[in-house]
Design an enzyme around this catalytic site. Structure first.
Site, PDB file in Angstrom:
ATOM      1  CG  LEU A 121       1.480 -43.751 -17.226  1.00 50.06           C
ATOM      2  CD1 LEU A 121       0.849 -44.052 -18.603  1.00 50.06           C
ATOM      3  CD2 LEU A 121       2.804 -44.495 -17.083  1.00 50.06           C
ATOM      4  CG  HIS A 165       6.093 -42.947 -16.885  1.00 49.55           C
ATOM      5  ND1 HIS A 165       5.491 -42.270 -15.850  1.00 49.55           N
ATOM      6  CD2 HIS A 165       6.815 -43.928 -16.306  1.00 49.55           C
ATOM      7  CE1 HIS A 165       5.827 -42.820 -14.705  1.00 49.55           C
ATOM      8  NE2 HIS A 165       6.636 -43.828 -14.941  1.00 49.55           N
ATOM      9  CD  GLN A 219      10.040 -52.583  -8.805  1.00 49.74           C
ATOM     10  OE1 GLN A 219       9.814 -53.385  -9.717  1.00 49.74           O
ATOM     11  NE2 GLN A 219      10.392 -51.333  -9.056  1.00 49.74           N
TER      12      GLN A 219
HETATM   13  P1  AMP Z   1       8.537 -46.226 -13.038  1.00 50.70           P
HETATM   14  O1  AMP Z   1       7.092 -46.167 -13.376  1.00 50.70           O
HETATM   15  O2  AMP Z   1       8.989 -45.159 -12.091  1.00 50.70           O
HETATM   16  O3  AMP Z   1       8.974 -47.612 -12.647  1.00 50.70           O
HETATM   17  O4  AMP Z   1       9.309 -45.900 -14.382  1.00 50.70           O
HETATM   18  C1  AMP Z   1       9.038 -46.594 -15.562  1.00 50.70           C
HETATM   19  C2  AMP Z   1      10.048 -46.195 -16.605  1.00 50.70           C
HETATM   20  O5  AMP Z   1       9.971 -44.798 -16.814  1.00 50.70           O
HETATM   21  C3  AMP Z   1      11.494 -46.497 -16.165  1.00 50.70           C
HETATM   22  O6  AMP Z   1      12.224 -46.937 -17.293  1.00 50.70           O
HETATM   23  C4  AMP Z   1      11.973 -45.158 -15.684  1.00 50.70           C
HETATM   24  O7  AMP Z   1      13.368 -44.990 -15.783  1.00 50.70           O
HETATM   25  C5  AMP Z   1      11.249 -44.235 -16.647  1.00 50.70           C
HETATM   26  N1  AMP Z   1      11.162 -42.893 -16.057  1.00 50.70           N
HETATM   27  C6  AMP Z   1      10.599 -42.537 -14.885  1.00 50.70           C
HETATM   28  N2  AMP Z   1      10.793 -41.221 -14.653  1.00 50.70           N
HETATM   29  C7  AMP Z   1      11.509 -40.747 -15.706  1.00 50.70           C
HETATM   30  C8  AMP Z   1      12.040 -39.478 -16.049  1.00 50.70           C
HETATM   31  N3  AMP Z   1      11.893 -38.414 -15.273  1.00 50.70           N
HETATM   32  N4  AMP Z   1      12.733 -39.372 -17.201  1.00 50.70           N
HETATM   33  C9  AMP Z   1      12.899 -40.446 -18.022  1.00 50.70           C
HETATM   34  N5  AMP Z   1      12.437 -41.673 -17.742  1.00 50.70           N
HETATM   35  C10 AMP Z   1      11.748 -41.826 -16.605  1.00 50.70           C
END
Ligand code: AMP
Length: 307
Positions: free
Chosen positions: A33, A37, A61
């Site tokens: 995180l 996040h 995925q």
């Molecule tokens: P992930 O853990 O990378 O699968 O991301 C989980 C959620 O966090 C997804 O909805 C991503 O789009 C969001 N997320 C990841 N990085 C960012 C960021 N830099 N800005 C906004 N949301 C993010």
């Protein structure tokens, strides 16, 4: 905060909350995180009584086993951050809990929206995303689920998934959060050493250049695409996977730039794959606004600007 690793426990917890008229905000993640996040958590916290964050690195995925293996994992650090962000429930299931019979026979596929961008270069990726998100929604709903615009195509896919399958989930898209130098926050950024980390900012600079060109009157999608691609490929440390200019709603090619336009890029810096995007709105009068997201800050998040 409680940490739960069983589906049945999460269901029972959320059912009890809903029976007490408490609403559920849900933030699905793959962990490691960061402030991106946590901005989703903040949005969920502001609107709901109970906030659930899931941490699950979904093998379905990943089309590249090496990528899956090196994906950062640190549940203890995630739990500390989630607790500090006033999360109520951290759901961290094992692979066996999510896929007790191994890879599922039933999968979910979202057509058209996955033809291009990451869907074209990471075959099967969005089937894996849609399948795990459908499962998570089945486990946590009814709820409101928060996704980041950082993964713009993923947000489009899960929004459509919920709509097409009548899932009792409201999907909310949240701003892309950036480092002070513009790099889009990502769990994968931990793999970037000093020089690659500096090189990685060229994705953002390419998108800013593209947005400025549209503000300056550029209306040809192919010319805009070339401009962004040329800038990003000007750094030898960066290998461009794609730069695309698409209709931001349908994710299809455009004849000319108007309405909501998505400029999305993916590139490799060393072994690290990065994605980034800007959405540009061109109204009927020709006025242009660009959404590059926000810069992470200790107190508040300031909007990025291409001006
Ligand atoms: P992930 O853990 O990378 O699968 O991301 C989980 C959620 O966090 C997804 O909805 C991503 O789009 C969001 N997320 C990841 N990085 C960012 C960021 N830099 N800005 C906004 N949301 C993010």
């Amino acid at each position: 905060m409680i940490t739960v690793d069983r589906i049945a426990t999460l269901r029972a917890t959320l059912d009890a909350a809903r029976r007490a008229d408490r609403t559920v905000g849900f933030v699905p993640t793959m962990g490691a995180l960061h402030a991106g996040h946590l901005s989703l958590v903040q949005a969920a916290r502001a609107a709901h009584d109970v906030v659930v964050v899931s941490v699950f690195v979904n093998p379905l995925q990943f089309n590249n086993p090496a990528d899956l293996k090196r994906y950062p994992r640190d549940l203890a650090a995630d739990a500390a951050l989630a607790d500090a962000a006033a999360v109520d429930v951290l759901f961290a299931p094992s692979g066996a809990e999510m896929y007790p019979a191994g890879a599922p026979v039933t999968t979910v596929s979202v057509g058209q929206l996955t033809d291009r961008l990451c869907g074209a270069s990471r075959l099967g990726h969005f089937d894996g995303v849609a399948t795990v998100v459908a499962k998570l929604f089945a486990i946590a709903s009814p709820c409101t689920a928060y996704f980041g615009k950082k993964d713009f195509q993923q947000l489009a896919v899960v929004t459509r998934l919920a709509r097409d399958l009548n899932l009792p989930v409201e999907v909310v898209g949240c701003p892309l959060v950036r480092e002070p130098d513009g790099l889009a926050m990502s769990s994968r950024n931990v793999h970037l050493d000093t020089a690659p980390r500096r090189a990685a900012t060229i994705l953002y600079r390419g998108l800013v250049t593209g947005a400025k060109a549209v503000m300056g009157g550029e209306r040809d999608p192919a010319a805009l695409r070339r401009l962004v691609a040329n800038l990003i490929t000007s750094d030898d440390a960066v290998r461009l996977e794609y730069a695309e200019v698409l209709d931001a709603v349908e994710l299809t090619p455009l004849e000319s730039l108007r309405g909501d336009v998505l400029v999305a890029v993916a590139a490799h810096v060393g072994a690290t794959r990065l994605i980034d995007n800007v959405t540009i709105h061109i109204d009927d009068s020709g006025a242009v606004t660009a959404d590059l997201g926000v810069i992470a800050g200790p107190e508040s998040e300031a909007p990025c600007s291409a001006r």
